[in-house]
Structure formats: C-alpha cells, structure tokens
Design an enzyme around this catalytic site. Structure first.
Site, PDB file in Angstrom:
ATOM      1  N   ASP A 272       0.846  -1.190   0.000  1.00 28.50           N
ATOM      2  CA  ASP A 272       0.000   0.000   0.000  1.00 28.50           C
ATOM      3  C   ASP A 272       0.884   1.243   0.000  1.00 28.50           C
ATOM      4  OD1 ASP A 272      -3.022   0.879   0.678  1.00 28.50           O
ATOM      5  OD2 ASP A 272      -1.613   2.214   1.691  1.00 28.50           O
ATOM      6  N   ASP A 322      -4.792   2.470  -4.164  1.00 24.27           N
ATOM      7  CA  ASP A 322      -3.332   2.481  -4.131  1.00 24.27           C
ATOM      8  C   ASP A 322      -2.804   1.220  -3.465  1.00 24.27           C
ATOM      9  OD1 ASP A 322      -4.278   3.024  -1.628  1.00 24.27           O
ATOM     10  OD2 ASP A 322      -2.862   4.658  -1.199  1.00 24.27           O
TER      11      ASP A 322
END
Length: 414
Positions: A272, A322
C-alpha cells in the site's frame, strides 16, 4: 468459418466504421471474391454435364448426316472441356493470391471459347436435314445458356462470355436457316434472349444480396465476439495498470490455495502506498496515475519468474486505489524477508513527474500459507493487519505476520 473468410471478416471489421466508402468497397471486394470462389467450386459438374450433352447431340446428328465435321466438333468439345477443368484447378490455387476480377476474367476467356464452340453447332444444320435433327440443334442452342445459368451467372462476365456467342448463333439460325418465318423466329429469339438475360441478372443480384447478408452477419458476430472478449478483459483486468483486478486475483488465488501441496510455502504480499494522497494533492491526479503505473511495473519487473505463481496467469494485482497484492512461491519461510526487502527497495526508488522528483513510500504486510492460514480470506486478514502495523511504524517498511494474531515486524531501513 473458413480461414479465408475469417481474414476477410477481420479486414472488414478493421475498417473505419465512419468511412462508408471504405466499408462499401471492402464489402464489394469480399462479395466478388466469394462469387468467384463459389463459381469455381460448382462449375466443374456443369462442364461434365455439358460434355455429356454434347456427346448425345453429336451422336444423334451423326446418325443422320454422318459428317466428319460432327466428329471434329465433338473432339474439339472434349478437348476444350478437359482443358477448362484443368484450368479451373489452376485458378482455384491462384484465387487467394489474385484479385477476384483477375481470376474471373481469366475464366471468362475459357467461357467465351466454350460459347463459340456451342454456337458452332449451327454449322451442323441444313434446311434439307430431318426436322428432328434440326429441332435438336435448336433446343441445344436454347438450353445451354439456361442450363449453365446456376454456375456461370454467379459472375456475370462469365455468363455473358459464354452466352453471347450462343445467342448470336441462335439469331443466325433464326434468320438464315428458317427463311419462311425468319422474322418471327428472330423476334421470338430476341424475346427469349432478353428473358434469359433478366433471369441471369436477377439470379446474380439475389446471390450478391445473400452473400452481403452473410458478410454483415459475420461482421456482427466478430464484433460481438470482440466485445465479449473486451468485457471479459475489463472484468478481470485493472484498466489503469493492466494488472489483474481483485476479482481475477481472488478467483486464481483461491484455486491455487485449494491445490496447495505439502511442502509448498506461499507468501501473500500486500503493498500500500503511504503518500499517495500527497502525490494527488500536490502533483495532480495525472501524477498519481503515473505513480500507480510505475509502482505496478516495478513490482512486476522485480518479481523473479521462479518466485511468481503461474506468472502468465496470475501476476501482481491491483485490488484498491493504491493497494497491490501479489503471491510468491518460496522454498522456505526464511526467504520471505530478503524477498520483501528487494521489492521494498525497488518500489520506493525515486520517481519523477514533470521534472519534479519525489520518493514514494509503501507499507508492506506479508502472510504465509500454510503458516498463517490456508484460505485467501484469512491470509488477507493477516496481511492487512501486518500492513497497518507497518504504517503505524511510519511506513516505508514491511511486516511479516505471525501466529497468533499479534504480528511483530521486521523493518527494512528506508
């Protein structure tokens, strides 16, 4: 569908749909190709039948007049027919590399010779011959254009090359060989010729329309197939990065874990970005998209083929805005930390957008099968917990989950 048809259908589908002229020209070319192809495929049986008829006519006439010209005529018809059959086979081999107009014109030349040969049958006639013989010659002249219509009229130049000499012979017979009623015979012949010509043109037009409908249907099927393939791709692929999406990853990973063998060690790595919001807010969404694409490429490029799980089927996946996930096969659990450090160093290398350099940061959570769990949901929970623990440490690090749920981290230096 034959290979040639598939290629031509793709050619039609590749045309600009807004360019009507190009579409029309391509369809017309495909129609002509198929007309010539069908004609060459069907005409051989017509030639053989015509040769049989010529033998029957020659035999009947020879029994009446016993002229050497009859023998010469039947020999010429035999040679011409077998020559045309051989030439047809040659043209069928050339039809994929030559234009349909070229192939059609070449065959039309042989049809012209055949038409002249059939028209020359009037030279066997004479007013002094028995009426039955004269009727046989006349019926032959009348019948040949109609008998050949189903194959020759597929390509109109071939039909007219064959029929016009016969029509001319019919008019000559009507004028010179029936002087008592020559005007009536000529008028009847003209009407018959016009009727046969109309029949041939209508047959050709109907056949063209049928082929055009087939081509349109093939194009629609191709478009539907392409659309289905595109929908399938969109259903399983992230449109921005080209990686697998969550759905694709979950289906493949679930199947893989169900087939996990004893001794296999699988590492699930959840990656992440830490500063993605800053990139979007400071550099713009275009920079954010480019960062995601670059990150996905770095993950893929720095994952060795021997480590990836079925690399061609199941590479890295983007499962959130993301957030990325990837499965690795490792020999022992001790290999996971060097692997995680290599990936961390690769994805956090400096990036640049519009001349502005920045350093991305990621948090990585790792769970192992079978150590932590044997199902994808459980592995994701462990990896997610480990990833948030990495974030709580300031990010730019990786954490390997441990059992029980209280994970401890192994941090790589930023």
């Amino acid at each position: 569908m034959p290979t040639g048809n598939r290629k031509r259908t793709k050619l039609l589908a590749s045309c600009d749909p807004h360019d009507e002229h190009a579409q029309t020209a391509t369809i017309e070319q495909m129609v002509q190709q198929r007309l010539v192809r069908q004609m060459l495929a069907s005409v051989q049986s017509t030639l053989v039948a015509g040769l049989v008829v010529s033998y029957a006519v020659a035999l009947a006439v020879y029994r009446t007049i016993q002229s050497d010209y009859v023998l010469l005529w039947i020999v010429a018809m035999t040679a011409l027919t077998f020559g045309r059959i051989g030439y047809i086979r040659l043209l069928r081999k050339k039809q994929n590399s030559s234009s349909p107009e070229c192939v059609g014109r070449q065959y039309a030349l042989t049809s012209l010779l055949a038409g002249l040969a059939w028209a020359s049958i009037i030279l066997l006639d004479h007013p002094d011959h028995p009426i039955a013989t004269r009727l046989l010659i006349l019926i032959t002249l009348l019948a040949m254009p109609v008998a050949s219509l189903s194959s020759n009229a597929m390509y109109r130049p071939v039909f007219y090359a064959f029929s016009v000499p016969i029509f001319a012979g019919m008019l000559a017979w009507s004028w010179w060989f029936s002087p008592e009623v020559n005007i009536e015979f000529v008028l009847i012949s003209i009407g018959y010729i016009a009727l046969v010509a109309v029949m041939a043109n209508r047959y050709n037009e109907n056949l063209k329309r049928s082929i055009q409908r087939d081509i349109e249907n093939e194009r629609l099927l191709h478009e539907v197939s392409s659309m289905n393939a595109e929908l399938q791709r969109l259903a399983y692929e992230d449109p921005l990065t080209g990686l697998s999406n969550r759905r694709s990853f979950e289906e493949s990973a679930t199947e893989l874990l169900q087939r996990l063998r004893g001794g296999d060690v699988i590492a699930l790595m959840l990656i992440d970005m830490d500063n993605f919001k800053w990139i979007n807010d400071s550099l713009g969404h275009a920079a954010g998209d480019e960062a995601l694409v670059t990150l996905s490429r770095r993950i893929d490029e720095n994952s060795r083929l021997t480590e990836m799980i079925a690399h061609t089927q199941m590479g890295a996946a983007r499962i959130g805005g993301d957030e990325f996930i990837v499965l690795y096969r490792i020999a022992t659990e001790s290999e996971v930390e060097p692997l995680a450090k290599r990936i961390l160093d690769a994805v956090t290398a400096p990036m640049s957008f519009d001349g502005i350099d920045y350093e991305p940061s990621v948090s990585i959570g790792i769970a192992l099968a079978p150590t932590h769990a044997m199902t994808l949901d459980e592995l994701l929970k462990h990896a997610d917990t480990a990833m948030y623990q990495a974030k709580s440490r300031g990010g730019h690090c990786y954490v390997v989950a441990k059992v029980p749920m209280e994970p401890t981290g192994t941090q790589a230096s930023a």
